[in-house]
Structure formats: structure tokens, C-alpha cells
Motif scaffolding. Structure first.
Motif, PDB file in Angstrom:
ATOM      1  N   UNK A 138      74.484  14.624   5.862  1.00  0.00           N
ATOM      2  CA  UNK A 138      74.735  15.987   5.391  1.00  0.00           C
ATOM      3  C   UNK A 138      73.583  16.888   5.831  1.00  0.00           C
ATOM      4  N   UNK A 139      73.790  18.201   5.693  1.00  0.00           N
ATOM      5  CA  UNK A 139      72.723  19.138   6.055  1.00  0.00           C
ATOM      6  C   UNK A 139      71.455  18.900   5.266  1.00  0.00           C
ATOM      7  N   UNK A 140      71.613  18.656   3.958  1.00  0.00           N
ATOM      8  CA  UNK A 140      70.448  18.405   3.127  1.00  0.00           C
ATOM      9  C   UNK A 140      69.733  17.131   3.521  1.00  0.00           C
ATOM     10  N   UNK A 141      70.495  16.094   3.861  1.00  0.00           N
ATOM     11  CA  UNK A 141      69.885  14.840   4.293  1.00  0.00           C
ATOM     12  C   UNK A 141      69.139  15.017   5.609  1.00  0.00           C
ATOM     13  N   UNK A 142      69.721  15.785   6.522  1.00  0.00           N
ATOM     14  CA  UNK A 142      69.042  16.037   7.792  1.00  0.00           C
ATOM     15  C   UNK A 142      67.708  16.737   7.575  1.00  0.00           C
ATOM     16  N   UNK A 143      67.691  17.703   6.670  1.00  0.00           N
ATOM     17  CA  UNK A 143      66.437  18.410   6.429  1.00  0.00           C
ATOM     18  C   UNK A 143      65.418  17.522   5.722  1.00  0.00           C
ATOM     19  N   UNK A 144      65.889  16.602   4.893  1.00  0.00           N
ATOM     20  CA  UNK A 144      64.960  15.655   4.277  1.00  0.00           C
ATOM     21  C   UNK A 144      64.295  14.783   5.347  1.00  0.00           C
ATOM     22  N   UNK A 145      65.094  14.345   6.316  1.00  0.00           N
ATOM     23  CA  UNK A 145      64.528  13.556   7.416  1.00  0.00           C
ATOM     24  C   UNK A 145      63.548  14.410   8.222  1.00  0.00           C
ATOM     25  N   UNK A 146      63.903  15.666   8.467  1.00  0.00           N
ATOM     26  CA  UNK A 146      63.018  16.559   9.231  1.00  0.00           C
ATOM     27  C   UNK A 146      61.691  16.766   8.502  1.00  0.00           C
ATOM     28  N   UNK A 147      61.736  16.915   7.191  1.00  0.00           N
ATOM     29  CA  UNK A 147      60.502  17.076   6.422  1.00  0.00           C
ATOM     30  C   UNK A 147      59.705  15.789   6.441  1.00  0.00           C
ATOM     31  N   UNK A 148      60.392  14.642   6.299  1.00  0.00           N
ATOM     32  CA  UNK A 148      59.706  13.356   6.368  1.00  0.00           C
ATOM     33  C   UNK A 148      58.998  13.195   7.710  1.00  0.00           C
ATOM     34  N   UNK A 149      59.667  13.583   8.793  1.00  0.00           N
ATOM     35  CA  UNK A 149      59.051  13.506  10.121  1.00  0.00           C
ATOM     36  C   UNK A 149      57.817  14.399  10.202  1.00  0.00           C
ATOM     37  N   UNK A 150      57.901  15.586   9.606  1.00  0.00           N
ATOM     38  CA  UNK A 150      56.788  16.528   9.667  1.00  0.00           C
ATOM     39  C   UNK A 150      55.572  16.042   8.885  1.00  0.00           C
ATOM     40  N   UNK A 151      55.802  15.381   7.746  1.00  0.00           N
ATOM     41  CA  UNK A 151      54.664  14.951   6.916  1.00  0.00           C
ATOM     42  C   UNK A 151      54.165  13.563   7.296  1.00  0.00           C
ATOM     43  N   UNK A 152      54.916  12.831   8.122  1.00  0.00           N
ATOM     44  CA  UNK A 152      54.563  11.450   8.452  1.00  0.00           C
ATOM     45  C   UNK A 152      53.141  11.293   8.994  1.00  0.00           C
ATOM     46  N   UNK A 153      52.669  12.154   9.900  1.00  0.00           N
ATOM     47  CA  UNK A 153      51.308  11.986  10.414  1.00  0.00           C
ATOM     48  C   UNK A 153      50.227  12.586   9.519  1.00  0.00           C
ATOM     49  N   UNK A 154      50.612  12.984   8.308  1.00  0.00           N
ATOM     50  CA  UNK A 154      49.682  13.600   7.344  1.00  0.00           C
ATOM     51  C   UNK A 154      48.983  14.821   7.957  1.00  0.00           C
ATOM     52  N   UNK A 155      49.768  15.848   8.309  1.00  0.00           N
ATOM     53  CA  UNK A 155      49.205  17.026   8.978  1.00  0.00           C
ATOM     54  C   UNK A 155      48.310  17.833   8.045  1.00  0.00           C
ATOM     55  N   UNK A 156      47.431  18.606   8.632  1.00  0.00           N
ATOM     56  CA  UNK A 156      46.554  19.457   7.834  1.00  0.00           C
ATOM     57  C   UNK A 156      47.328  20.617   7.214  1.00  0.00           C
ATOM     58  N   UNK A 157      48.457  21.002   7.844  1.00  0.00           N
ATOM     59  CA  UNK A 157      49.230  22.134   7.368  1.00  0.00           C
ATOM     60  C   UNK A 157      50.685  21.970   7.809  1.00  0.00           C
ATOM     61  N   UNK A 158      51.619  22.249   6.881  1.00  0.00           N
ATOM     62  CA  UNK A 158      53.047  22.256   7.202  1.00  0.00           C
ATOM     63  C   UNK A 158      53.492  23.691   7.447  1.00  0.00           C
ATOM     64  N   UNK A 159      54.311  23.883   8.469  1.00  0.00           N
ATOM     65  CA  UNK A 159      54.877  25.192   8.769  1.00  0.00           C
ATOM     66  C   UNK A 159      56.392  25.054   8.744  1.00  0.00           C
ATOM     67  N   UNK A 160      57.048  25.816   7.874  1.00  0.00           N
ATOM     68  CA  UNK A 160      58.494  25.692   7.689  1.00  0.00           C
ATOM     69  C   UNK A 160      59.154  27.043   7.920  1.00  0.00           C
ATOM     70  N   UNK A 161      60.100  27.079   8.849  1.00  0.00           N
ATOM     71  CA  UNK A 161      60.775  28.323   9.214  1.00  0.00           C
ATOM     72  C   UNK A 161      62.190  28.316   8.644  1.00  0.00           C
ATOM     73  N   UNK A 162      62.370  28.953   7.499  1.00  0.00           N
ATOM     74  CA  UNK A 162      63.656  29.049   6.817  1.00  0.00           C
ATOM     75  C   UNK A 162      64.375  27.693   6.789  1.00  0.00           C
ATOM     76  N   UNK A 163      63.762  26.685   6.177  1.00  0.00           N
ATOM     77  CA  UNK A 163      64.318  25.330   6.225  1.00  0.00           C
ATOM     78  C   UNK A 163      65.625  25.170   5.466  1.00  0.00           C
ATOM     79  N   UNK A 164      66.000  26.150   4.642  1.00  0.00           N
ATOM     80  CA  UNK A 164      67.234  26.026   3.853  1.00  0.00           C
ATOM     81  C   UNK A 164      68.302  27.035   4.259  1.00  0.00           C
ATOM     82  N   UNK A 165      68.062  27.831   5.304  1.00  0.00           N
ATOM     83  CA  UNK A 165      68.955  28.951   5.594  1.00  0.00           C
ATOM     84  C   UNK A 165      70.358  28.512   5.999  1.00  0.00           C
ATOM     85  N   UNK A 166      70.490  27.307   6.568  1.00  0.00           N
ATOM     86  CA  UNK A 166      71.809  26.852   7.023  1.00  0.00           C
ATOM     87  C   UNK A 166      72.467  25.897   6.036  1.00  0.00           C
ATOM     88  N   UNK A 167      71.913  25.789   4.820  1.00  0.00           N
ATOM     89  CA  UNK A 167      72.396  24.793   3.869  1.00  0.00           C
ATOM     90  C   UNK A 167      73.229  25.413   2.754  1.00  0.00           C
TER      91      UNK A 167
END
Length: 244
Positions: A138-167
Motif C-alpha cells: 500500500x502507499x503507507x507501507x511504501x512510505x514506511x519502507x522509504x523512511x526505513x531506508x532513509x534512517x538505516x545509515x543513521x543520518x545526521x539529518x532527515x529531509x522529507x519532501x511532502x512524504x504524505x501528499x499522495x496518501x
């Protein structure tokens, strides 16, 4: 994290999208809000090193962003990005969407990358979908995976561009809940969003952009509780007109 922006400008084909942006503050969670076409995504992408400014500078924790391409590759590798559609690899499973960048970009060993991916999938309630490809989610599941991918390397900062606009609304709530939990665990992020409830209650600071100008900036409670400019008053008034 201290964010310092001085005299930031950006033009496309002679059209100025950002003009004279000035910001200097300690930020943990920042929401960028404003009407469509106001320059929000452009500002986020410049901070993330995805766009080069026409003029001006950006610095994080007193270190200026070097916009030469070789330096930008190193800089971007220390950040996490989530976009409107997630940007997942359609031919890879949810697990591999998380593990592959860890191996290819960050040099993590295969076993450790898989362990980290499985850890995040479990944390975000996606263990049962580890082998599913994006088209099966689902759209929500895809975004959960996308967020998991973004936080996986433990970044210093997350940047999110309207992550819920298509949901749909129910999936929007899922994604916002995850971002709130990440905030509570100490994650630092900047999010472009039209979800005013999230901006008000989950972000410590808010930047309001209109027509490429930073019209207002400050604590969330102040901007929402006492907007000063007519532009922000009008913007919030339109959003609240049809609120339940």
C-alpha cells in the motif's frame, strides 16, 4: 543542529524561486509550510545538496555546504531523504530497498545490512512484507519502507519532501506516527508538509515560505497561535475554513 542560511537565492530560467532567505537557529525538528509554488521543496533540496543555490550559503553546525559535486556526494551520503512517492526500486523487495544502499553507498557488509534492514522492518511493522516488492505494498507501507531506508545509515539529518501528499488519510496517519516516534527518539529532521497538525504539534520550529520569501519563522506554537503577517493569517485561514 545549528542551521545557518545567508542570502539564499535560486532562479530557474530567469525566474526567481527563492529570494534573500536568512535563517540562523538551533533546530531539532523543522516544518516548512506555505502555499504551493512558494519555494518549499527548492529550499529543502538546496539544504540537502540536491540543488545548487544561485547565490548565498548554507551551513550545518558551523560547517558550510560545499556545492562542488565531489564534495556533495560525501555530504548527501550523511543525510536521509524521503520524497512524495518514496522513490523505491520497483524490482527489489522491501528488505533489499533498505539493504542495498547500505552496502553500495555506505560500505556495510552484506550480513549487517540485512540485519539492519530486518530490524527496521520489524520496528515499522513491516516484517511480514520483507520480501514484497513496492507494487505489492500500500502507499503507507511504501512510505514506511522509504523512511526505513532513509534512517538505516543513521543520518545526521532527515529531509522529507511532502512524504504524505499522495496518501489516503489512514496511511497519512501511519507515516506521521512513525515520524513522531522518530522525533521522540531524538531524530532530527526538516519536513515540507501540508499537514498543519503535524507541523504544529510534532515540530519545534516552523518556517513559512510565500512567493519565495521567508515570511515568518519561529516556534511552532507562536506561528500557529499568533501569526503576524497577513500572508500567514490568510494561509492558515484557508486551511481551517473546511476543517472538521
Amino acid at each position: 543542529m545549528r542551521i545557518e542560511i545567508r542570502g539564499l537565492e535560486r532562479s530557474f530560467s530567469g525566474r526567481t524561486v527563492l529570494r534573500g532567505i536568512e535563517l540562523d537557529d538551533e533546530v531539532t525538528t523543522l516544518a516548512i509550510i506555505g502555499p504551493s509554488g512558494g519555494g518549499k521543496s527548492t529550499l529543502l533540496r538546496i539544504v540537502g545538496g540536491l540543488l545548487v543555490p544561485t547565490a548565498g550559503t548554507v551551513a550545518l553546525d558551523d560547517k558550510a555546504v560545499d556545492y562542488r559535486e565531489r564534495e556533495l556526494e560525501r555530504y548527501r551520503a550523511r543525510l536521509g531523504f524521503v520524497f512524495q512517492q518514496g522513490g523505491l526500486f520497483q524490482h527489489l523487495s522491501a528488505r533489499e530497498n533498505i539493504a542495498l544502499p547500505l552496502r553500495a553507498v555506505h560500505g556495510v557488509a552484506e550480513g549487517e545490512a540485512r540485519r539492519r534492514a530486518d530490524e527496521l522492518l520489524e520496528r515499522f511493522g513491516m516484517s511480514a512484507q520483507a520480501e514484497a516488492r513496492p507494487a505489492e505494498l500500500s502507499g503507507g507501507q511504501q512510505q514506511r519502507v522509504a523512511i526505513a531506508r532513509a534512517v538505516a545509515p543513521r543520518p545526521r539529518l532527515l529531509l522529507l519532501d511532502e512524504p504524505t501528499s499522495a496518501l489516503d488519510p489512514e496511511y497519512t496517519s501511519e507515516v506521521l506516527d512513525i515520524l513522531r516516534d522518530l522525533r521522540d527518539e531524538g531524530a532530527r529532521f526538516i519536513v515540507v508538509t501540508h499537514e498543519m497538525g503535524f507541523a504544529r504539534h510534532a515540530c519545534d520550529k516552523v518556517a513559512f515560505l510565500c512567493d519565495g520569501v521567508l515570511k515568518e519563522y519561529g516556534r511552532s506554537e507562536d506561528l500557529f497561535g499568533n501569526p503576524r503577517t497577513p500572508e500567514l493569517k490568510r494561509f492558515l485561514g484557508k486551511l481551517l475554513e473546511w476543517s472538521v
